[in-house]
Design a protein around this motif. Structure first.
Motif, PDB file in Angstrom:
ATOM      1  N   THR A  18       0.829  -1.380  -0.057  1.00 25.51           N
ATOM      2  CA  THR A  18       0.052   0.064  -0.529  1.00 25.51           C
ATOM      3  C   THR A  18       0.973   0.902   0.366  1.00 25.51           C
ATOM      4  N   HIS A 192      -2.809  -9.434  -2.612  1.00 22.67           N
ATOM      5  CA  HIS A 192      -2.857  -8.610  -3.588  1.00 22.67           C
ATOM      6  C   HIS A 192      -2.900  -8.466  -4.903  1.00 22.67           C
ATOM      7  N   SER A 204      -6.925   0.876   1.012  1.00 20.78           N
ATOM      8  CA  SER A 204      -6.095   0.196   1.487  1.00 20.78           C
ATOM      9  C   SER A 204      -6.034  -1.014   2.434  1.00 20.78           C
ATOM     10  N   GLU A 208      -5.320  -4.453   3.329  1.00 21.61           N
ATOM     11  CA  GLU A 208      -4.380  -5.106   4.134  1.00 21.61           C
ATOM     12  C   GLU A 208      -5.295  -5.830   5.131  1.00 21.61           C
ATOM     13  N   GLU A 243      -5.341   3.720   9.256  1.00 27.59           N
ATOM     14  CA  GLU A 243      -4.018   3.650   8.629  1.00 27.59           C
ATOM     15  C   GLU A 243      -2.402   4.050   8.991  1.00 27.59           C
TER      16      GLU A 243
END
Length: 427
Positions: A18, A192, A204, A208, A243
């Motif tokens: 990311t 991914h 993102s 994850e 994030e």
């Protein structure tokens, strides 16, 4: 105990994928607005181009081309060990090829995801998927996008070709068996690559969550994801889309909550709903995939908040929780109260799709306890209560649909504690 689960060990960056996507997006925007020159843009993007390696091995299935070095900075682990099989390639490279074949079979054949598009003549000059055994910023691995393909898959969408770096030796990662971090990295990074075939801009944070979740689905005994869990359980007021380089990995437990309650297929349906749904599509995709089975994101998140209390020693079989919940940390408590009446502000610093946890201890008199909640918005909040009766746990819903609600706990003086869990369920 694996050394990397010990307290105080510096966090290892799990995945740089990311970060790379964000760099590509930022450089593209700056180049279009003229804030950096074309030469400067090419310099930054040039750091993301494929590397050249000394040797390669095609995996047994013929699907992967494993490219590697036997000397220099990026030399593979045990580069001179070539006995199983004695084929001119280091055994660790053979294991890498076999691991990626296994990951493909599980993610594509067993779980049913759409495979990433082939890269044509890029890299190795064939349609074999390129895996480079190459260090990158101290991360376990990274997946790079490598050009768009129109009208790919069903329904037709814009998909992205890709290639993967995995660390060539996993030196200093805390594992004596170097195939273990390689296995979870292969599962994580190839997922991914699959995501790039659905919606590279889905979000993102969910990319994850999903890639860390699938590590444990494929390799249940390795449990590398547990190393990151404190970054969730210490900060329950952070939203699951937070994030910060660690929280998104720890939030993989949301994926486990989905799959343990609704099956692995429900996670795939979320990715199905991201197709052709634009940027940051994951939040709506979660709701759409849950709507198919008669529930919704907000109510599921409220149930998730209960499970997040019932971990560690509380995962004792008296209440449904994660299958591996006894190994998880325990959630941070926002406040503990033992004198009444008491007033607490639940919304303080609480992000969306996040929760607070309040402990209430019994007193001899009065014997009953009323827990009440006044909302800002009737659709935004969900309320749950967990009652601890000498380490036997039960949970209850506080109906907040009218804008406020309460629950009466009778004979509370005979209980150990009550836990009030208001969650901001607005996504």
């Amino acid at each position: 105990v694996n050394p990397q689960f010990l307290d105080g060990k510096p966090i290892i960056e799990k995945c740089a994928t990311t970060n790379v996507l964000e760099l590509q997006e930022a450089v593209s925007k700056l180049s279009k607005t003229g804030e950096i020159s074309l030469n400067e843009a090419n310099y930054f993007l040039g750091t993301l181009t494929r590397v050249t390696k000394q040797k390669f091995l095609v995996s047994p299935s013929g699907r992967f081309r494993i490219q590697y070095d036997t000397s220099g900075t990026h030399a593979v682990y045990q580069p001179t060990v070539d006995v199983n099989p004695a084929d001119g390639h280091p055994d660790y490279v053979n294991r890498t090829a076999e691991i990626f074949d296994y990951v493909y079979r599980y993610e594509i054949d067993t779980l049913g995801y759409t495979p990433p598009p082939p890269d044509g003549t890029s890299g190795g000059g064939s349609n074999q998927y390129d895996v480079y055994m190459h260090k990158y910023s101290g991360a376990y691995g990274v997946t790079f996008s490598d050009g768009a393909v129109s009208n790919y898959g069903s329904p037709p969408r814009t998909a992205y070709k890709s290639y993967i770096y995995v660390d060539p030796a996993y030196e200093g990662f805390g594992y004596s068996d170097r195939t273990l971090p390689l296995k979870v990295t292969a599962a994580h990074e190839y997922f991914h690559a699959i995501q790039f075939a659905y919606n590279i801009n889905a979000g993102s944070w969910f990319m994850e969550i999903s890639s860390t979740w699938i590590e444990d689905i494929i390799y249940d005994a390795i449990n590398d994801y547990r190393y990151y869990l404190s970054y969730f359980f210490n900060y329950p007021h952070y939203g699951i889309d937070k994030e910060n380089g660690a929280h998104e990995y720890a939030s993989c437990i949301f994926g486990h909550y989905i799959s343990e309650n609704f099956g692995n297929y429900r996670m795939r349906r979320i990715w199905d709903f991201t197709v052709n749904a634009g940027s940051n599509a994951a939040m709506n995709a979660i709701n759409n995939a849950l709507g198919e089975i008669g529930t919704n994101r907000s109510d599921v998140f409220a149930g998730f908040s209960i499970w997040n209390y019932l971990t560690g020693a509380r995962a004792n079989g008296t209440h449904l929780t994660y299958s591996e919940g006894s190994t998880f940390p325990q959630i941070a408590i926002a406040g503990t109260h033992s004198s009444y009446p008491v007033s607490a502000t639940s919304a303080s610093n609480l992000e969306h799709l996040a929760a607070h946890y309040y402990h209430f201890s019994p007193i001899s008199s009065p014997s009953n306890l009323r827990l009440g909640f006044t909302q800002i918005s009737s659709s935004q909040w969900r309320g749950r209560v967990v009652v601890d009766s000498s380490n036997r746990f039960s949970s209850f819903v506080v109906d907040l649909s009218t804008g406020s609600g309460s629950i009466d706990l009778l004979r509370f003086n005979n209980k150990t504690r009550a836990v009030f869990i208001p969650s901001n369920a607005d996504g």
